[in-house]
Design an enzyme around this catalytic site. Structure first.
Site, short mmCIF file in Angstrom:
data_model
loop_
_atom_site.label_atom_id
_atom_site.label_comp_id
_atom_site.label_asym_id
_atom_site.label_seq_id
_atom_site.Cartn_x
_atom_site.Cartn_y
_atom_site.Cartn_z
N HIS A 1 0.67 -1.17 0.06
CA HIS A 1 0.11 0.03 -0.13
C HIS A 1 0.74 1.30 0.15
O HIS A 1 1.81 1.07 0.55
CB HIS A 1 -0.97 0.07 1.17
N HIS B 1 0.69 5.32 0.98
CA HIS B 1 0.20 6.46 1.87
C HIS B 1 0.29 7.79 0.84
O HIS B 1 1.42 8.10 0.54
CB HIS B 1 0.81 6.79 3.25
#
Ligand code: AMP
Length: 148
Positions: A130, A132
């Site tokens: 992932h 941010h």
């Protein structure tokens, strides 16, 4: 344990080379049981989504570290940046394109930061790749506490 989902809708009007991996049906994309981000991608647990397409999902971080804090994930389970290969890395270019688009849509015209934490030293807490997307405030540098 892996389980498989099928997605067959092609991406239309695609100009970016990174979309080549999406042009064919994505049969065989896999999700990992007990992975919280796989469950969010599958709609099994809720999230505040801000963008979604065949390959990626972006949603608000539960514990925001900036006025805007969005997580952008591949729907396919990739455990971390250390697991990227020539076969699966195309989605990363797409994620950065989505980040640029979201930054515009979310009003981050003064800039933003895209962060990936990898592994224990990188302080990765969720084992699904992932990125941010952080913005809406002045950032600091370096990103770690000063040595005593
Ligand atoms: P990292 O520490 O880089 O692995 O980042 C994981 C991020 O996921 C943290 O910022 C968490 O606040 C966020 N997070 C964990 N669970 C959820 C969830 N269910 N919905 C949204 N964000 C989450």
């Amino acid at each position: 344990m892996l389980y498989y989902t099928q997605s067959t809708a092609p991406i239309k009007n695609c100009r970016h080379k990174a979309y080549a991996f999406l042009a064919a049906p994505t049969e065989g994309m896999f999700h990992m049981e007990d992975c919280i981000f796989c469950k969010i991608a599958a709609g099994e647990i809720p999230a505040t989504k801000v963008y979604e397409d065949e390959a990626v999902l972006a949603f608000r971080d539960l514990d925001p570290q900036a006025p805007t804090h969005v997580l952008i994930i591949p729907k396919e389970h990739i455990a971390s940046a250390a697991e990227l290969t020539p076969e699966n890395s195309g989605v990363v270019a797409h994620i950065f394109e989505v980040a640029a688009r979201l930054a515009k849509e979310l009003g981050l015209e003064k800039g933003f930061r895209v962060v990936n934490n990898c592994g224990p030293d990188g302080m990765q807490s969720v084992q699904h790749l992932h990125f941010h997307l952080l913005g809406g405030r002045q950032m600091g540098w370096p990103p770690f506490p000063p040595q005593p």
